[in-house]
Design a protein around this motif. Structure first.
Motif, short mmCIF file in Angstrom:
data_model
loop_
_atom_site.label_atom_id
_atom_site.label_comp_id
_atom_site.label_asym_id
_atom_site.label_seq_id
_atom_site.Cartn_x
_atom_site.Cartn_y
_atom_site.Cartn_z
N ILE A 14 -26.36 -22.18 56.54
CA ILE A 14 -27.28 -22.62 55.49
C ILE A 14 -28.23 -23.68 56.05
O ILE A 14 -29.44 -23.63 55.81
N VAL A 15 -27.70 -24.60 56.81
CA VAL A 15 -28.56 -25.62 57.42
C VAL A 15 -29.55 -24.95 58.36
O VAL A 15 -30.73 -25.29 58.42
N ALA A 16 -29.07 -23.94 59.12
CA ALA A 16 -29.95 -23.25 60.05
C ALA A 16 -30.99 -22.41 59.33
O ALA A 16 -32.01 -22.04 59.91
N ASP A 31 -36.06 -34.30 57.51
CA ASP A 31 -37.23 -35.13 57.75
C ASP A 31 -38.20 -35.06 56.57
O ASP A 31 -39.41 -34.93 56.74
N GLY A 32 -37.63 -35.07 55.36
CA GLY A 32 -38.47 -35.10 54.18
C GLY A 32 -38.96 -33.75 53.69
O GLY A 32 -39.70 -33.66 52.73
N ARG A 33 -38.56 -32.68 54.40
CA ARG A 33 -39.04 -31.36 53.99
C ARG A 33 -37.89 -30.45 53.66
O ARG A 33 -36.82 -30.56 54.24
N VAL A 34 -38.12 -29.51 52.73
CA VAL A 34 -37.10 -28.51 52.41
C VAL A 34 -37.01 -27.53 53.57
O VAL A 34 -38.03 -27.02 54.04
N ALA A 35 -35.80 -27.30 54.04
CA ALA A 35 -35.60 -26.35 55.13
C ALA A 35 -34.81 -25.16 54.58
O ALA A 35 -33.60 -25.23 54.44
N ASP A 36 -35.53 -24.09 54.25
CA ASP A 36 -34.82 -22.93 53.70
C ASP A 36 -35.05 -21.67 54.54
O ASP A 36 -34.62 -20.59 54.18
N GLU A 37 -35.78 -21.81 55.64
CA GLU A 37 -35.99 -20.67 56.53
C GLU A 37 -35.57 -21.08 57.92
O GLU A 37 -35.66 -22.25 58.28
N PRO A 38 -35.11 -20.13 58.72
CA PRO A 38 -34.73 -20.51 60.08
C PRO A 38 -35.96 -20.94 60.88
O PRO A 38 -37.06 -20.49 60.62
N ASN A 73 -30.38 -13.16 64.78
CA ASN A 73 -30.38 -14.59 64.47
C ASN A 73 -31.21 -15.37 65.48
O ASN A 73 -31.96 -16.27 65.11
N VAL A 74 -31.05 -15.02 66.77
CA VAL A 74 -31.85 -15.69 67.79
C VAL A 74 -33.32 -15.51 67.47
O VAL A 74 -34.11 -16.46 67.50
N ALA A 75 -33.71 -14.27 67.14
CA ALA A 75 -35.11 -14.00 66.83
C ALA A 75 -35.57 -14.83 65.64
O ALA A 75 -36.69 -15.33 65.61
N LYS A 76 -34.69 -14.99 64.64
CA LYS A 76 -35.07 -15.76 63.45
C LYS A 76 -35.25 -17.23 63.78
O LYS A 76 -36.20 -17.86 63.34
N VAL A 77 -34.30 -17.77 64.56
CA VAL A 77 -34.40 -19.19 64.91
C VAL A 77 -35.67 -19.44 65.73
O VAL A 77 -36.35 -20.44 65.56
N LEU A 78 -36.00 -18.48 66.61
CA LEU A 78 -37.20 -18.64 67.43
C LEU A 78 -38.46 -18.32 66.64
O LEU A 78 -39.57 -18.52 67.13
N ARG A 79 -38.30 -17.81 65.44
CA ARG A 79 -39.42 -17.37 64.60
C ARG A 79 -40.32 -16.38 65.34
O ARG A 79 -41.54 -16.49 65.36
N LEU A 80 -39.71 -15.36 65.95
CA LEU A 80 -40.51 -14.30 66.59
C LEU A 80 -41.21 -13.51 65.49
O LEU A 80 -40.62 -13.22 64.45
#
Lengths: 266, 297
Positions: free
Chosen positions: A54-56, A69-76, B197-204
């Motif tokens: 969820i954090v990721a 850092d003050g922003r909503v993080a809801d996407e990877p 997941n790797v692709a998502k974290v890297l925002r490809l």
């Protein structure tokens, strides 16, 4: 809202399969300061990996938000780089290319080609893997793969480094060595780290605070233990340190007395 | 690795010694033994093949040696078709060409049809593998169409293209495309969650994901499809060319049958088999080179 760097605000997570609704996390709130090293410990199935996802941003919370850092993080995104339990290196790329992929993506517009190469090498050096840059993941050992995974995450200069049981699949010696390296990197760079673990010694050795989760379903934060040990920490000196032993005892008591793992809870 | 290095730090002198000894020994081997050893190993590999080949030829010779035999024996094939065997590069009028040119013409048709099938097949396979919606809409159609025999498409394509060569190329295309689509789709559906997941974290973005994750991750499956596809193409071209005529190994065989040159047919079949074998090996080789390192994740 809180002023902390990373904060989880009343996170609930439930999965629905047909008519059956399983509550995994209930009312999880946590504030993390910049540069803090937090471990999340709990028995398997308590939803700690779900919490990290969820954090990721890889999993959506049912209710509640993650603020970074003050922003909503809801996407990877690369500001919350993940070191996956099974390293997740791309097998068709070399060690260097695996790290470089992230570097190119994050710094593609801000750094020149030479700078990106240098930055990739610097991060490989940080985990002492620069010598194996041309090897493929299948050609290096499990510990080395995990180090490359750490380098890939660090190279993105994340605001928070998320470690999902990063040393779980490694043998004890390799694990100790990598823990030392992570401590050294944390001392050097001052990253904010959130680490999932089920290893009590690892949690006490590495963390500033240990978040202890109750058993699922509907897992929540049971207790948060501050680890008042000075850094740098050395595992051999700590083995007989009273504060260390006390922290260790506290975690063990939480896990094995008050929240013993109950099999087949349903 | 570093852990073991640490542990061995107190006895560094013994470590370099061992590889050096091993190295000199292997050099010595390279000097004296290998030629004989390699010859022996090669012979051991080839000998069984030579034995079975000889047995088959002998049996064939015995069975077909009667003067009224309807099929020629190996020696008669050599006798009657020696011109054909000895002059593969012969250039004559119209369809009177050496076997090399017939094979080349067939290969050219296969190359065009197969290349089109590979491009379209991988694209469609990626679509079906990636999107649940596309899969529901297209997969049933693919499953029905892929059972249509290649030659059944020929009349339809002749009607559409009004010409032999594009029709043959279309038959190759439509024959080769199904295994490519299906295997690509399976490969893409099987991309591990970790890589996604790797692709998502890297925002490809979609384009980067396609080139950097999807294609390499699915490559082993894609090459399985490509390999089945090339085999089917080669099967189909011979049949299609029998019907469309012109220069090509398929029509050569049909022409030989009409002229009762049974020996020529046998020579042509050997060519077809060997070329098909090498086509298969070629795709397998390309696959091995391209997917290097992906087999062991």
């Amino acid at each position: 809202m809180t002023k902390s760097y990373l904060s989880l605000e009343l996170i609930d997570k439930s999965f629905e399969r047909g008519n059956v609704r399983t509550e995994v996390l209930k009312q999880v709130s946590l504030s993390v300061d910049k540069g803090e090293f937090i471990s999340i410990i709990g028995h398997s199935g308590c939803g700690k990996s779900t919490l990290l996802n969820i954090v990721a941003g890889l999993t959506q919370a049912t209710t509640g938000v993650v603020l970074l850092d003050g922003r909503v993080a809801d996407e990877p995104g690369p500001d919350r780089a993940v070191v996956f339990q099974n390293h997740s290196l791309l097998p068709w790329l070399t060690v260097y290319e695996n790290v470089r992929l992230g570097v190119d993506k994050v710094f593609g517009s801000t750094k020149s080609k030479a700078e990106r190469h240098e930055w990739t090498m610097r991060n490989l050096e940080l985990v002492q893997m620069a010598h194996a840059g041309d090897k493929r993941p299948s050609e290096v050992s499990g510990g080395m793969k995990q180090r490359v995974g750490i380098a890939r995450a660090l190279a993105m200069e994340p605001k928070v480094l998320l470690l999902d049981e990063p040393f779980g699949a490694l043998d004890a010696l390799t694990r100790a060595h990598l823990q030392d390296q992570v401590m050294q990197i944390h001392a050097e760079l001052g990253n904010t780290v959130l680490m999932i673990t089920h290893d009590v010694d690892e949690a006490v050795l590495l963390s500033d605070r240990i978040v202890m989760m109750t058993n699922g379903p509907s897992a929540r934060i049971g207790e948060i233990l501050a680890v008042p040990l000075a850094r740098p920490r050395r595992r051999i000196e700590l083995a007989a340190d009273r504060t260390y032993l006390k922290c260790r005892e506290a975690v063990l008591k939480f896990l094995y007395e008050r929240h013993r793992f109950v099999e087949a809870a349903e | 690795m570093s852990v073991t290095n640490l542990k061995l730090k107190d006895q560094p002198a013994s470590r370099p010694a061992a590889p050096v000894i091993a190295f000199t020994r292997s050099v010595k081997q390279a000097g004296s033994r290998p030629l004989l050893a390699r010859l022996a190993a090669g012979a051991a590999n080839v000998a069984p093949l030579i034995v079975t080949l000889s047995l088959i030829l002998i049996a064939w010779q015995i069975i077909c040696s009667a003067p009224d035999s309807s099929l020629p024996s190996p020696t008669r094939v050599l006798e009657e078709s020696w011109e054909l065997i000895a002059h593969p590069f012969y250039v004559g009028q119209g369809v009177d060409q050496g076997l090399f040119w017939h094979i080349a013409a067939s290969l050219q048709r296969v190359a065009i049809g197969y290349a089109l099938a590979a491009v379209v097949g991988i694209a469609l396979g990626a679509l079906v593998g990636q999107s649940q919606l596309a899969m529901r809409g297209l997969d049933p159609i693919f499953q029905v169409l892929r059972t249509v025999p290649p030659l059944a498409w020929l009349p339809l394509s002749l009607a559409a293209f009004q010409d032999g060569t594009p029709s043959a190329i279309f038959v190759i295309f439509i024959t080769a495309i199904w295994p490519i689509i299906i295997n690509t789709a399976v490969g893409i559906r099987n991309i591990p969650q970790d890589y996604q997941n790797v692709a998502k974290v890297l925002r490809l973005n979609a384009f980067e994901y396609f080139g950097k994750i999807m294609l390499p991750a699915a490559a082993p499956y894609i090459f399985t499809g490509l390999r089945i596809g090339i085999g089917l193409s080669w099967l189909a071209i011979v049949a299609a060319e029998m019907l469309i005529g012109g220069v090509g190994i398929g029509f050569f065989i049909w022409d030989a049958w009409n002229s009762s040159l049974i020996s020529d047919i046998i020579v042509a079949l050997i060519y077809v088999g060997i070329v098909g074998f090498f086509l298969d090996r070629l795709i397998a080789l390309v696959g091995r080179v391209v997917t290097r390192g992906t087999a062991t994740a």
